[in-house]
Design a protein around this motif. Structure first.
Motif, PDB file in Angstrom:
ATOM      1  N   ILE A 173       0.856  -1.189   0.000  1.00 54.25           N
ATOM      2  CA  ILE A 173       0.000   0.000   0.000  1.00 54.25           C
ATOM      3  C   ILE A 173       0.889   1.236   0.000  1.00 54.25           C
ATOM      4  O   ILE A 173       1.690   1.441   0.918  1.00 54.25           O
ATOM      5  N   SER A 174       0.758   2.043  -1.036  1.00 54.16           N
ATOM      6  CA  SER A 174       1.618   3.212  -1.174  1.00 54.16           C
ATOM      7  C   SER A 174       0.842   4.354  -1.796  1.00 54.16           C
ATOM      8  O   SER A 174      -0.274   4.179  -2.279  1.00 54.16           O
ATOM      9  N   LEU A 175       1.454   5.523  -1.773  1.00 49.13           N
ATOM     10  CA  LEU A 175       0.867   6.713  -2.377  1.00 49.13           C
ATOM     11  C   LEU A 175       1.584   7.037  -3.676  1.00 49.13           C
ATOM     12  O   LEU A 175       2.767   6.715  -3.837  1.00 49.13           O
ATOM     13  N   PRO A 176       0.911   7.703  -4.601  1.00 47.96           N
ATOM     14  CA  PRO A 176       1.594   8.162  -5.813  1.00 47.96           C
ATOM     15  C   PRO A 176       2.584   9.273  -5.480  1.00 47.96           C
ATOM     16  O   PRO A 176       2.454   9.942  -4.447  1.00 47.96           O
ATOM     17  N   PRO A 177       3.586   9.492  -6.316  1.00 50.91           N
ATOM     18  CA  PRO A 177       4.541  10.574  -6.076  1.00 50.91           C
ATOM     19  C   PRO A 177       3.836  11.923  -6.013  1.00 50.91           C
ATOM     20  O   PRO A 177       2.915  12.191  -6.783  1.00 50.91           O
ATOM     21  N   GLY A 178       4.287  12.766  -5.085  1.00 52.73           N
ATOM     22  CA  GLY A 178       3.711  14.099  -4.939  1.00 52.73           C
ATOM     23  C   GLY A 178       4.572  14.944  -4.025  1.00 52.73           C
ATOM     24  O   GLY A 178       5.565  14.459  -3.474  1.00 52.73           O
ATOM     25  N   PRO A 179       4.223  16.200  -3.850  1.00 45.55           N
ATOM     26  CA  PRO A 179       4.980  17.071  -2.945  1.00 45.55           C
ATOM     27  C   PRO A 179       4.975  16.510  -1.527  1.00 45.55           C
ATOM     28  O   PRO A 179       4.018  15.854  -1.107  1.00 45.55           O
ATOM     29  N   GLY A 180       6.038  16.771  -0.789  1.00 47.79           N
ATOM     30  CA  GLY A 180       6.087  16.363   0.609  1.00 47.79           C
ATOM     31  C   GLY A 180       5.023  17.083   1.417  1.00 47.79           C
ATOM     32  O   GLY A 180       4.794  18.284   1.241  1.00 47.79           O
TER      33      GLY A 180
END
Length: 277
Positions: A173-180
């Motif tokens: 389970i992960s998030l898509p790349p994006g700003p911190g």
């Protein structure tokens, strides 16, 4: 296999999660009790007063807009979430709310005396573009103020929850790349972007916002039910992982803040203020 968000985009995830009425309501009713503590600092930072034209970007359910209205400002609020805007219009009928994109504002140059962004910076794909647009619609000398939650380098519920996810969350389970999520709490990141967008007199202060809870595991629930990033990581967790994550959060609160029966759990914020050149 748990469903992750690796095939999603950051922008799509944010828009979908915040458009969900249950997520928006949970944020407004529970999570935002900490955000509400930051509102007076944003209102004061922009010098809100009678007749001032204020734009509240990423206005959410309207808590900052309400503070600006109370100070006498003429407020326009903008958000990408219809669910949030529905609550804002009901709660702050004196303001004008519009659905829109903070990275591409449909307002003329110099339309506003002040711009506020209450915890919206982590929810846009391109924060520098938002700051450039804020500068464009501000008159010279107008003020910008935005808030961002402090990162896990300080004592914060955000750190408790995301550390527990890192330790006990399902690896698929992960998030898509994006700003911190906490990038713009860091002056070494925020100030150069502001200066490039033609702001000056950049300053930061920390607000000791917090939750008072009667359940040491409550911060887990708040992130699960009332956030986009946190919820997107927590909602798909298998039962065993979810139980372990919540137990780790509860253990951390007990370790850091005593045996209760009521706990003041910190989730401090940084307020950044700048003046349009």
């Amino acid at each position: 296999m748990p469903k992750g968000y690796e095939h999603d985009t950051f922008a799509a995830l944010e828009k979908r999660e915040w458009a969900t009425p249950e997520v928006a309501r949970s944020y407004a009713q529970v999570f935002a009790k900490a955000a509400d503590m930051v509102v007076p600092y944003l209102v004061e930072a922009v010098g809100a007063q009678s007749g001032m034209r204020a734009l509240d970007l990423c206005c959410g359910h309207g808590n900052v807009s309400a503070g600006l209205i109370k100070a006498g400002a003429k407020v326009t609020g903008l958000d990408f979430s219809p669910a949030m805007l529905e609550m804002a219009r009901a709660t702050v009928p004196e303001a004008y709310f519009v659905e829109g994109d903070a990275m591409a504002l449909e307002f003329a140059d110099g339309s506003f005396d002040a711009v506020t962004i209450g915890f919206g910076m982590p929810h846009v794909p391109d924060p520098p573009k938002v700051l450039a647009e804020a500068r464009r619609v501000l008159r010279p000398g107008g003020r910008l103020a935005f808030s961002v939650w402090c990162g896990p380098e300080v004592d914060t519920a955000l750190g408790y929850v995301f550390a527990a996810i890192g330790q006990h969350g399902h690896r698929d389970i992960s998030l898509p790349p994006g700003p911190g999520a906490n990038d713009f709490a860091d002056p070494t990141i925020a100030f150069p972007v502001l200066e490039k967008a033609k702001f000056t007199d950049c300053r930061q202060s920390t607000v000791a916002s917090r939750w008072q809870v009667s359940d040491p595991g409550a911060p887990y629930d708040f992130f699960l039910e009332g956030t986009a990033r946190g919820g997107a990581l927590l909602r798909p967790q298998p039962s065993a992982n979810a139980v372990a994550i919540r137990a780790a959060v509860e253990s951390r609160v007990l370790e850091k803040h005593g045996s209760g029966p009521v706990w003041d759990v910190p989730i401090p914020a940084v307020v950044t203020v700048a003046t349009a050149v």
